[in-house]
Design an enzyme around this catalytic site. Structure first.
Site, mmCIF file in Angstrom:
data_model
loop_
_atom_site.group_PDB
_atom_site.id
_atom_site.type_symbol
_atom_site.label_atom_id
_atom_site.label_comp_id
_atom_site.label_asym_id
_atom_site.label_seq_id
_atom_site.Cartn_x
_atom_site.Cartn_y
_atom_site.Cartn_z
ATOM 1 N N ARG A 15 145.823 91.456 21.071
ATOM 2 C CA ARG A 15 145.427 91.571 22.478
ATOM 3 C C ARG A 15 146.585 91.072 23.325
ATOM 4 N NH1 ARG A 15 143.881 86.280 24.060
ATOM 5 N NH2 ARG A 15 142.884 85.041 22.415
ATOM 6 N N HIS A 70 141.997 85.878 26.395
ATOM 7 C CA HIS A 70 140.724 86.072 25.694
ATOM 8 C C HIS A 70 139.678 86.587 26.675
ATOM 9 C CE1 HIS A 70 137.383 85.375 22.983
ATOM 10 N NE2 HIS A 70 136.788 84.679 23.935
ATOM 11 N N TYR A 114 148.058 78.392 24.878
ATOM 12 C CA TYR A 114 147.873 78.308 23.427
ATOM 13 C C TYR A 114 148.661 79.346 22.636
ATOM 14 C CZ TYR A 114 144.422 81.998 24.513
ATOM 15 O OH TYR A 114 143.806 83.134 24.978
#
Length: 349
Positions: A251, A255, A264
């Protein structure tokens, strides 16, 4: 174990055919259909993100980078099959025939977005992996009814750490249910990289314990996804039972629109990835299928479709606050009834 499950692909990252056995199957019609659907859902995805940033849509889960996995798999299904999506699989549901306006209403928190469609599409599963046993159950029901309909359960790499995944795999195997367990391994479960989530080298190898065939494919190669899914569906229809497919993908963005991936994940890894649409576009050019006029018409048509869906979504009357309370219990518990009355009193209703 990774060498036992090599990543299978049909075209390379520059769009050139590397599996000669499939060359005659890579028709112009198929290539253009895959590209058209991938472009359509990307147009939708980017618009949805913009709407959220403008306060016109609720928290949204983008899927850019996973278009080949979602379109290639959904196109291999038939109209009467079952699709069990996660919250990130609206690209697959739109390809399968979900209504675009209803999809937008869902992401705006509207109850109208959860109304079942005429297609066999289960409501998006927000709890991780809960849709897998449901898909297995639907497939088993179709088998008991004597149909040839199949079900597909979509899930991410994080779902393989849940008990529902293993329970679903076991039931699918024991009852030889006509179900495809389609994993989109985008390598992050929200912020947790896959190497911190499991010690096994692949997700595909998890099928060994259940006596189930599995395959690991390049999830950004639309052809590899389509033909792998097509074979798994044919196998399920003919009584061959379930298949686990691990589609390795990525992706590009967050998220959801509620998080910041730079906290992250090294975003340089996204810049290094080959875009699945660019990859298929290169294939079209190598084969002489690409046409600038067609591309311009495609962009205009998809933009118009998405804008029309947004307009229709925003013309719905204001939501009924009673929907927050009235669709969970046959008889409201006392505390929930008190909450409802307090809220309505505060709103002067």
């Amino acid at each position: 174990m990774e060498q036992h499950f090599p990543i299978q692909r049909i075209i390379d990252e520059e769009g050139r055919i590397i599996d000669a056995s499939k060359e005659h199957d890579l028709t112009k019609e198929l290539a253009l259909t895959l590209y058209e659907q991938m472009h359509r859902i990307r147009t939708f995805d980017r618009k949805a993100i913009n709407l959220q940033r403008q306060g016109r849509l609720g928290t949204y889960a983008p899927f850019e980078g996973q278009e080949a996995a979602q379109v290639g798999s959904a196109l291999a299904l038939s109209d009467q099959d079952w699709l069990f999506p996660t919250y990130r699989d609206h690209g697959a549901t739109l390809t399968f025939g979900a209504d675009m306006v209803r999809t937008l209403l869902y992401w705006n928190g509207r109850v109208e977005g959860c109304v079942p469609s005429e297609k066999h599409i289960f409501p998006p599963a927000v709890p991780i992996a809960t849709q897998i046993p449901h898909a297995v159950g639907a497939a088993w029901a179709e088998k008991r009814k004597g149909t040839t309909n199949v079900a597909v359960a979509y899930f991410g790499d994080g779902a393989t750490s849940e008990g529902d995944f293993h329970e679903g795999m076991n039931f699918a195997s024991v009852f030889q249910a006509p179900v495809i367990l389609f994993n989109q391994n985008n390598q992050f479960a929200i912020s947790v990289p896959i190497e911190k989530q499991m010690h096994s080298e692949t997700i595909a190898q998890k099928a060994i314990a259940y006596g189930m065939p599995s395959v690991r494919i390049d999830g950004n190669d639309a052809f590899a996804v389509y033909f792998t899914m097509q074979a798994a569906v044919a196998r399920a229809r003919s009584g061959g039972g379930p298949t686990l497919i691990e589609a390795v993908t990525w992706r590009f963005g967050a998220h959801t629109t509620a998080d910041d991936p730079t906290k992250y994940r090294d975003q340089a890894r996204s810049r290094d990835r080959v875009d699945p649409l660019d990859r298929l576009e290169q294939f079209l050019k190598h084969q002489g299928y690409f046409d600038e006029t067609w591309m311009q018409q495609l962009q205009e048509r998809h933009q118009a479709e998405v804008e029309a869906a947004v307009t229709a979504m925003e013309q719905f009357k204001a939501p009924d606050v009673n929907d927050l309370f009235d669709h969970t219990y046959a008889t409201l518990p006392v505390d929930v009834q008190q909450q409802k009355e307090a809220y309505l009193l505060a709103r002067g209703k």
